[in-house]
Design an enzyme around this catalytic site. Structure first.
Site, short mmCIF file in Angstrom:
data_model
loop_
_atom_site.label_atom_id
_atom_site.label_comp_id
_atom_site.label_asym_id
_atom_site.label_seq_id
_atom_site.Cartn_x
_atom_site.Cartn_y
_atom_site.Cartn_z
N ASN A 153 9.17 -4.93 18.28
CA ASN A 153 9.38 -3.58 17.13
C ASN A 153 9.30 -2.51 17.55
O ASN A 153 8.31 -2.15 16.26
CB ASN A 153 8.47 -4.28 16.17
CG ASN A 153 9.30 -5.78 15.56
OD1 ASN A 153 10.89 -5.41 15.30
ND2 ASN A 153 8.92 -6.50 14.43
N HIS A 201 -0.16 -12.08 8.86
CA HIS A 201 -0.16 -11.76 9.41
C HIS A 201 0.19 -10.31 9.91
O HIS A 201 0.68 -8.87 9.32
CB HIS A 201 1.93 -11.80 9.07
CG HIS A 201 2.06 -11.96 10.68
ND1 HIS A 201 2.50 -11.36 12.21
CD2 HIS A 201 3.60 -11.84 10.18
CE1 HIS A 201 2.89 -11.51 12.65
NE2 HIS A 201 4.61 -11.90 12.30
N THR A 213 10.06 -18.50 12.54
CA THR A 213 10.29 -17.77 11.60
C THR A 213 11.51 -18.87 12.10
O THR A 213 12.29 -18.67 13.00
CB THR A 213 11.27 -16.52 11.43
OG1 THR A 213 9.78 -15.40 11.38
CG2 THR A 213 12.31 -16.31 11.02
N ASN A 223 3.04 -8.51 15.88
CA ASN A 223 4.46 -8.53 16.25
C ASN A 223 4.92 -7.09 15.47
O ASN A 223 6.05 -7.22 14.97
CB ASN A 223 5.15 -9.60 16.07
CG ASN A 223 4.64 -10.64 16.77
OD1 ASN A 223 3.84 -10.59 18.01
ND2 ASN A 223 4.80 -12.15 16.59
N TYR A 281 4.11 -6.26 13.14
CA TYR A 281 5.15 -5.80 10.84
C TYR A 281 3.43 -5.29 9.93
O TYR A 281 2.93 -4.34 11.07
CB TYR A 281 5.23 -7.48 10.08
CG TYR A 281 6.00 -7.96 10.97
CD1 TYR A 281 8.16 -7.56 10.42
CD2 TYR A 281 6.08 -9.35 12.39
CE1 TYR A 281 8.77 -8.12 11.22
CE2 TYR A 281 7.03 -9.55 12.60
CZ TYR A 281 8.74 -9.38 12.65
OH TYR A 281 9.61 -9.88 13.72
C1 LIG Z 1 12.20 -18.56 16.94
C2 LIG Z 1 11.29 -17.64 17.03
C3 LIG Z 1 10.07 -17.05 15.56
C4 LIG Z 1 8.95 -16.90 15.54
N1 LIG Z 1 8.91 -16.37 14.49
C5 LIG Z 1 7.20 -15.83 13.77
C6 LIG Z 1 6.53 -15.08 12.91
O1 LIG Z 1 7.16 -15.57 11.88
N2 LIG Z 1 5.48 -14.97 12.88
C7 LIG Z 1 5.06 -15.09 14.61
O2 LIG Z 1 3.71 -14.59 13.87
N3 LIG Z 1 4.88 -14.96 15.47
C8 LIG Z 1 6.46 -15.64 14.99
N4 LIG Z 1 7.15 -15.81 16.80
C9 LIG Z 1 6.71 -16.05 17.98
C10 LIG Z 1 5.71 -17.31 18.44
O3 LIG Z 1 4.98 -17.65 17.23
C11 LIG Z 1 5.09 -16.98 19.53
O4 LIG Z 1 3.85 -16.42 19.42
C12 LIG Z 1 6.29 -16.98 20.91
O5 LIG Z 1 6.97 -17.37 20.95
C13 LIG Z 1 4.95 -16.81 21.96
O6 LIG Z 1 4.58 -18.10 21.81
P1 LIG Z 1 5.08 -19.17 22.89
O7 LIG Z 1 5.26 -19.17 24.88
O8 LIG Z 1 4.67 -21.08 23.10
O9 LIG Z 1 6.30 -19.56 23.14
C14 LIG Z 1 8.29 -16.17 16.56
C15 LIG Z 1 8.57 -17.03 17.68
C16 LIG Z 1 10.10 -17.29 18.27
C17 LIG Z 1 10.13 -17.77 19.24
#
Ligand SMILES: Cc1cc2nc3c(=O)[nH]c(=O)nc-3n(C[C@H](O)[C@H](O)[C@H](O)COP(=O)(O)O)c2cc1C
Length: 362
Positions: free
Chosen positions: A234, A174, A25, A177, A179
């Site tokens: 959450n 989705h 997001t 997390n 939701y």
């Molecule tokens: C800015 C941001 C927005 C995110 N938005 C979503 C989202 O819309 N849907 C989702 O399933 N996870 C979302 N996440 C979680 C990421 O998909 C991911 O699971 C998380 O950043 C861990 O992976 P990484 O260590 O590679 O960053 C978001 C994470 C960040 C940092």
């Protein structure tokens, strides 16, 4: 064994590599949830990833709950997504849309006529909603009536059909997390006494109905699911994640989905829970299709988990938002841009489409 940089067959697609972009997001849609042209630039810049998964995209007015997150329930939204899919496809990439209903962690400020958000049960999450007029505590949601659940399934189906009409290669539901679908799966948020609560089978009923209905509408080769079995984000908790997600993995496997995406942050990641059991080995035992892991990966750890055979691909979140050319940087062992956390959500071009690529810094 393959590495991050080997191709992967994903349904009808041969992905060029296993460096996938995790859904994130970013709050760059309009205040009415319509995608903007800068979003096409953002995804196009990252099109070298084997598969891009969009930010969570809200399926209906009831599902809304994040300021300037996009939607996919009107014709205007479908039209506004088309430049995004075209830009990615023209650059040789592939892109799935993540379909999102926030459930109890929406807020009346986002809801039609200021109504209460809905959830499986009237249990509030701890925490705050980021409303257009500032942070407000989550409210006690209204528990969905059993008779309303087919409407939720129908909203997911219509959103999936709209995504295909907008040119997406598929959709990721989705279920992670905290939701709506995750709220049904985990027993900390689901205390229903009808056929959609109580036993593990009952708690998985709605997510499985949604997945089956979407797969039958747009094809199982275009339908995927994301789960986060032990993520506490959450205010989520479950009393027996191993039993629950073993069941879910088996049932999702029976639907022949194109992939299953599991958030299970590695040790050291800020979302890692040292007390939580590792679920991926259990999921792998029951799910034979393409399995994707996410959470705290870099090149070495990504190669290691793929070479171990535990998963088929890895998705990257934060590294991808700060590095449009992440595939190349991982492959060359190049230094990465640091993410700017002040511009993660909402805003315009800054911290969104202005991260430099290696070519531009040479
Ligand atoms: C800015 C941001 C927005 C995110 N938005 C979503 C989202 O819309 N849907 C989702 O399933 N996870 C979302 N996440 C979680 C990421 O998909 C991911 O699971 C998380 O950043 C861990 O992976 P990484 O260590 O590679 O960053 C978001 C994470 C960040 C940092």
């Amino acid at each position: 064994m393959p590495t991050l940089f080997d191709s992967l067959q994903l349904g009808p697609h041969t992905l060029e590599n296993r460096v996938l972009m995790a859904p994130m997001t970013r709050g760059r849609a309009s205040v009415d949830n319509v995608p903007t042209t800068r979003m096409a630039t953002y995804y196009e810049q990252r099109a070298a990833g084997g598969l891009l998964i969009t930010e969570g995209t809200q399926i209906s007015p009831q599902g809304v709950g994040w300021y300037r997150a996009p939607g996919i329930w009107t014709d205007e939204m479908v039209e506004a997504w088309k430049p995004v899919t075209k830009a990615v496809h023209d650059a040789g990439g592939r892109i799935f849309m993540q379909l999102w209903h926030l459930g109890r962690v929406s807020h009346p400020d986002f809801q039609p006529a200021g109504e209460l958000p809905v959830g499986p049960s009237a249990i509030a999450a701890e925490g705050h909603s980021h409303t257009p007029s500032g942070n407000k505590p989550y409210v006690v949601p209204r528990a969905l009536e059993t008779s309303e659940l087919p409407g939720v399934v129908a909203d997911f189906v219509r959103a999936a059909e709209n995504a295909i009409a907008a040119g997406f290669d598929g959709v990721e539901l989705h279920g992670a997390n905290g939701y709506l679908l995750d709220q049904f799966i985990r027993d900390g948020s689901n205390r229903r006494t009808d056929a959609y609560g109580g036993s593990i089978e009952n708690r998985w009923r709605l997510p499985l109905e949604v997945a089956a209905a979407v797969a039958s509408a747009i094809g199982s080769e275009r339908t995927a699911v994301r789960l986060s079995p032990t993520n506490r984000y959450n205010d989520m908790i479950d009393s027996d994640p191993i039993a629950s997600y073993s069941y879910g993995a088996r049932k999702l496997g029976e639907l022949g989905l194109v992939y299953l995406h599991v958030v299970e942050p590695r040790p050291g990641h800020m979302m890692h829970d040292p007390e939580a059991p590792a679920l991926l080995p259990h999921i792998r035992e029951y799910y034979r299709g393409v399995l994707i892991s996410n959470g705290g990966f870099q090149a070495d750890s990504g190669n290691e988990i793929i070479e171990s055979g535990l998963v088929d691909a890895v998705s990257f979140g934060v590294p991808y938002l700060a590095n449009p050319d992440l595939v190349e940087r991982l492959q060359r062992g190049a230094e990465q841009n640091a993410p700017d956390f002040a511009t993660l959500y909402a805003g315009d071009d800054e911290g969104y489409i202005d991260y430099p690529s290696l070519a531009s810094t040479l």
